[in-house]
Design a protein around this motif. Structure first.
Motif, mmCIF file in Angstrom:
data_model
loop_
_atom_site.group_PDB
_atom_site.id
_atom_site.type_symbol
_atom_site.label_atom_id
_atom_site.label_comp_id
_atom_site.label_asym_id
_atom_site.label_seq_id
_atom_site.Cartn_x
_atom_site.Cartn_y
_atom_site.Cartn_z
ATOM 1 N N ARG A 186 112.981 -39.775 8.273
ATOM 2 C CA ARG A 186 112.415 -38.988 7.884
ATOM 3 C C ARG A 186 112.008 -37.689 8.592
ATOM 4 N N ARG A 187 111.611 -37.681 9.815
ATOM 5 C CA ARG A 187 111.308 -36.643 10.513
ATOM 6 C C ARG A 187 112.582 -35.704 10.864
ATOM 7 N N GLN A 188 113.872 -36.545 11.204
ATOM 8 C CA GLN A 188 115.032 -35.702 11.460
ATOM 9 C C GLN A 188 115.210 -34.884 10.037
ATOM 10 N N ARG A 189 115.401 -35.811 8.909
ATOM 11 C CA ARG A 189 115.759 -34.789 7.645
ATOM 12 C C ARG A 189 115.026 -33.880 7.548
ATOM 13 N N ASP A 190 113.528 -34.008 7.624
ATOM 14 C CA ASP A 190 112.723 -32.776 7.418
ATOM 15 C C ASP A 190 112.955 -31.838 8.393
ATOM 16 N N ALA A 191 113.219 -31.818 9.388
ATOM 17 C CA ALA A 191 113.641 -30.874 10.426
ATOM 18 C C ALA A 191 114.964 -30.281 10.162
ATOM 19 N N TYR A 192 115.945 -30.873 9.602
ATOM 20 C CA TYR A 192 117.252 -30.266 9.408
ATOM 21 C C TYR A 192 116.815 -29.740 7.923
ATOM 22 N N GLU A 193 116.381 -30.047 6.918
ATOM 23 C CA GLU A 193 115.922 -29.222 5.759
ATOM 24 C C GLU A 193 115.217 -28.072 6.094
ATOM 25 N N GLU A 194 114.326 -28.041 7.160
ATOM 26 C CA GLU A 194 113.589 -26.663 7.666
ATOM 27 C C GLU A 194 114.742 -25.804 8.073
ATOM 28 N N ASP A 195 115.563 -26.279 8.971
ATOM 29 C CA ASP A 195 116.460 -25.371 9.784
ATOM 30 C C ASP A 195 117.513 -24.952 8.441
ATOM 31 N N LEU A 196 117.780 -25.680 7.758
ATOM 32 C CA LEU A 196 118.808 -25.556 6.500
ATOM 33 C C LEU A 196 118.170 -24.079 5.826
ATOM 34 N N ALA A 197 116.833 -24.200 5.449
ATOM 35 C CA ALA A 197 116.098 -23.249 4.687
ATOM 36 C C ALA A 197 116.100 -22.033 5.424
ATOM 37 N N ALA A 198 115.865 -22.145 6.799
ATOM 38 C CA ALA A 198 115.656 -21.006 7.709
ATOM 39 C C ALA A 198 116.907 -20.245 8.086
ATOM 40 N N GLY A 199 117.957 -20.875 7.862
ATOM 41 C CA GLY A 199 119.361 -20.415 8.041
ATOM 42 C C GLY A 199 119.850 -20.603 9.287
ATOM 43 N N ARG A 200 119.322 -21.367 10.344
ATOM 44 C CA ARG A 200 119.490 -21.773 11.626
ATOM 45 C C ARG A 200 120.823 -23.023 11.444
ATOM 46 N N VAL A 201 121.183 -23.569 10.666
ATOM 47 C CA VAL A 201 122.121 -24.581 10.641
ATOM 48 C C VAL A 201 123.106 -24.012 9.142
ATOM 49 N N GLY A 202 124.409 -24.486 9.333
ATOM 50 C CA GLY A 202 125.086 -24.329 8.290
ATOM 51 C C GLY A 202 126.425 -25.195 8.586
ATOM 52 N N GLY A 203 127.462 -24.775 7.780
ATOM 53 C CA GLY A 203 128.780 -25.230 8.017
ATOM 54 C C GLY A 203 129.623 -24.427 8.642
ATOM 55 N N PHE A 204 131.076 -24.589 8.241
ATOM 56 C CA PHE A 204 132.153 -23.274 8.951
ATOM 57 C C PHE A 204 131.904 -22.065 8.777
ATOM 58 N N TRP A 205 131.436 -21.577 7.625
ATOM 59 C CA TRP A 205 131.274 -20.236 7.359
ATOM 60 C C TRP A 205 130.117 -19.697 7.857
ATOM 61 N N HIS A 206 128.999 -20.403 7.954
ATOM 62 C CA HIS A 206 127.978 -19.997 8.733
ATOM 63 C C HIS A 206 128.171 -19.806 10.152
ATOM 64 N N ARG A 207 129.036 -20.816 10.864
ATOM 65 C CA ARG A 207 129.424 -20.661 12.091
ATOM 66 C C ARG A 207 130.290 -19.466 12.485
#
Length: 119
Positions: free
Chosen positions: A69-90
């Protein structure tokens, strides 16, 4: 009889530390074997007693659900903040590195497939 509780191969250090703390907090008499450098032995957390193993597995299951649950919440926060993404983001963030990696993949693939194509 010895009971293997958890494999330590590919387990992050922070997770292993949290599990050690969990076992020590709940007075689980465990021992640990480290994974080998070359990936031959898996390492892990072990207990001797079957009853202790049941109690430790229940603690591990609750811990892993909470960590998930904690890791999913952290990933969702990073995704919303634009810190993680897929190929196009990279590709947008590091175009030279991404294109160099794609070129290396294409060269390796071409070298691997070339002998079969020329038959």
């Amino acid at each position: 009889m010895t009971n293997h509780l958890m494999n330590l191969r590919h387990v992050p250090d922070d997770e292993a530390d949290e599990i050690r703390e969990l076992f020590e907090t709940h007075n689980v008499s465990y021992y640990e074997t480290p994974p080998s450098r070359w990936g031959i032995s898996m390492g892990g957390f072990w207990v001797h007693d079957n009853e202790e193993a049941q109690r430790a597995r229940a603690l591990l299951q609750a811990y892993q659900q909470e960590r998930l649950r904690r890791q999913r919440d952290a990933y969702e926060e990073d995704l919303a903040a634009g810190r993680v993404g897929g190929f196009w983001h990279r590709l947008r963030r590091r175009p030279v590195t991404t294109l160099a990696a794609c070129l290396a993949i294409a060269v390796i693939l071409a070298l691997t497939v070339a002998p079969f194509v020329t038959l």
